[in-house]
Design an enzyme around this catalytic site. Structure first.
Site, PDB file in Angstrom:
ATOM      1  N   GLU A  66       0.803  -1.211   0.000  1.00  0.00           N
ATOM      2  CA  GLU A  66       0.000   0.000   0.000  1.00  0.00           C
ATOM      3  C   GLU A  66       0.845   1.274   0.000  1.00  0.00           C
ATOM      4  OE1 GLU A  66      -2.656  -3.203   1.711  1.00  0.00           O
ATOM      5  OE2 GLU A  66      -0.539  -2.622   1.869  1.00  0.00           O
ATOM      6  N   HIS A 135     -10.734  -5.706   9.805  1.00  0.00           N
ATOM      7  CA  HIS A 135     -11.334  -5.623   8.477  1.00  0.00           C
ATOM      8  C   HIS A 135     -12.707  -4.953   8.492  1.00  0.00           C
ATOM      9  CE1 HIS A 135      -8.313  -8.787   8.097  1.00  0.00           C
ATOM     10  NE2 HIS A 135      -8.312  -8.551   6.799  1.00  0.00           N
TER      11      HIS A 135
END
Length: 354
Positions: A66, A135
Site C-alpha cells: 500500500e 477488516h
C-alpha cells in the site's frame, strides 16, 4: 436526485464501475490501479470489464504494498495523470498514511500552488460475515481531520457514480469511502455522465420531530427506522451529508433549528469522530437559539467482534436508531420495535465476496 432515466436502476457497484468508465472515456490521463482490479471478480464487480475496455496500461493490478503503490499514484498525479487507486479495505490505508497525509494532502500548499495531486482513492468499508477487528473499521474521521484531503461517502448508487466522476475531475486528493453492504442496493442512475457536488448535504426525508443525520450505510438503516417511528406518530427528518469533508453543516443546522432534536448515526466509533464534529457545529451554530437534545450512535467502544450475535450489538441498527430517536422525542416512551420489523432487504441479500 435526478429524474432522468427514471426506469434505469443500477446497483451500487455497477454505478461505481460506470463512473470510473465514463471518467476514463472523458480523459485519457485517467487510469485505474489496485490489488486485483483486473481479476475475474473485479472488486465485487466494481472494476469488472474495465481492463477489456481500456487495456492493461490503464487498468492494472499492483503488488500488495500500500505504501509504495500509493507513492506511485501520487507521483503520477503530480506528473499530470489522474489515477484512481483502489484499496479493497479501508483498514489498510493505515499502511500508506504518511503518503496520504504528508505528501498527497500537503504538496499543493508546500509547493506554493504549483503542484496539484488529482488522486482518487477508492476504499471499502466492511460489515457482516465475521470480518473482525482488522477488516471492519470506518476510519473516515482520521482523514477528515487533515486539510487538503476531501472525503466522500456515497450512500446510494446515484451518488456513487456522481461522486466518482466529480472526484476524478477534482484537482485535489479525494478519498471515496464505499460500504460493501451497499454494493447490491439499487437506485435510479442516469446513463450520461454527471457529477454530484461536494459539500452539499441532502435531505432524504422531511420531518418535524427529530433530525437524524446518517453517514454512509447508516442512511438506509435510518430510513427503515423512520418508517417504524412514523407508525408511532413520530416524523423524522433524515439528512445524508454526502461528503464528510467538506461538510455542509448549514443544512443540518437549519433542520435542527426546526426540530430541536438531533440524532447522529455514524458508521464508525464516536470518540473524536464525525458525529462529534457535527454535534460541535450544532452547539456553536449562530442560527440555532433553542436548547437542542443531541444523541450519537456508532460502533460500540470496542474492536469489532467476529460472531454475528456480537456484531448485531456492535453496529447501530434500525432498531437501535428507532429506540434512540423515540427516547429523544419522549424520554418516557417504552416502545421497542421487533427484530422482524427491523429487517433490511440489503442485509438479508448480502452473501459476502466469496
Amino acid at each position: 436526485m435526478s429524474t432522468l432515466d427514471n426506469n434505469r436502476l443500477l446497483k451500487y457497484y455497477e454505478a461505481v464501475n460506470e463512473g470510473c468508465e465514463q471518467a476514463m472515456q472523458e480523459d485519457d490521463s485517467v487510469f485505474l490501479m489496485g490489488l486485483d482490479v483486473d481479476d475475474h471478480k473485479g472488486i465485487q464487480g466494481s472494476t469488472l470489464g474495465l481492463v477489456d475496455k481500456f487495456g492493461p496500461e490503464r487498468v492494472f493490478t499492483t503488488p500488495l504494498s500500500e505504501d509504495a503503490m500509493t507513492g506511485v499514484a501520487i507521483g503520477a498525479a503530480m506528473a499530470g495523470q489522474r489515477p484512481i487507486h483502489v484499496h479493497i479495505r479501508m483498514d489498510f490505508l493505515m499502511l500508506c498514511m504518511n503518503q496520504l497525509v504528508n505528501i498527497a494532502a500537503k504538496s499543493h500548499y508546500m509547493y506554493g500552488g504549483t503542484v496539484q495531486v488529482p488522486l482518487v482513492v477508492r476504499t471499502i468499508v466492511g460489515k457482516s460475515w465475521g470480518q473482525g477487528a482488522q477488516h471492519s473499521q470506518g476510519l473516515h474521521s482520521m482523514f477528515a481531520h487533515i486539510p487538503g484531503l476531501k472525503i466522500v461517502a456515497p450512500s446510494n448508487a446515484y451518488d456513487a457514480k456522481g461522486l466518482m466522476i466529480q472526484a476524478v475531475r477534482d484537482n485535489n486528493p479525494v478519498i471515496v469511502m464505499e460500504h460493501r453492504l451497499l454494493y447490491g442496493t439499487e437506485a435510479y442512475v442516469p446513463k450520461e455522465p454527471y457529477s454530484v457536488e461536494f459539500g452539499k448535504s441532502r435531505v432524504i426525508k422531511n420531518g418535524n420531530d427529530i433530525t437524524i443525520v446518517a453517514i454512509s450505510s447508516m442512511v438506509a438503516e435510518a430510513i427503515k427506522a423512520a418508517e417504524l417511528l412514523a407508525e408511532q406518530g413520530m416524523n423524522a427528518e433524515i439528512i445524508d451529508p454526502v461528503t464528510i469533508s467538506p461538510l455542509d453543516s448549514t443544512t443540518i443546522e437549519k433542520s435542527v433549528k426546526k426540530t430541536g432534536r438531533l440524532l447522529i448515526v455514524d458508521n464508525a466509533w464516536l470518540n473524536c469522530g464525525i458525529s462529534a464534529e457535527i454535534s460541535a457545529r450544532v452547539a456553536e451554530s449562530d442560527i440555532i437559539t433553542q436548547k437542542v437534545k443531541i444523541r450519537r450512535l456508532g460502533f460500540a467502544a470496542t474492536t469489532c467482534p467476529t460472531t454475528p450475535s456480537l456484531e448485531n450489538v456492535f453496529y447501530p441498527s434500525p432498531k437501535s436508531i428507532a429506540i434512540a430517536a423515540s427516547l429523544l422525542c419522549d424520554p418516557s416512551n417504552t416502545w421497542e420495535p421487533t427484530e422482524q420489523q427491523c429487517e433490511l432487504a440489503y442485509q438479508k441479500n448480502f452473501k459476502g465476496p466469496f
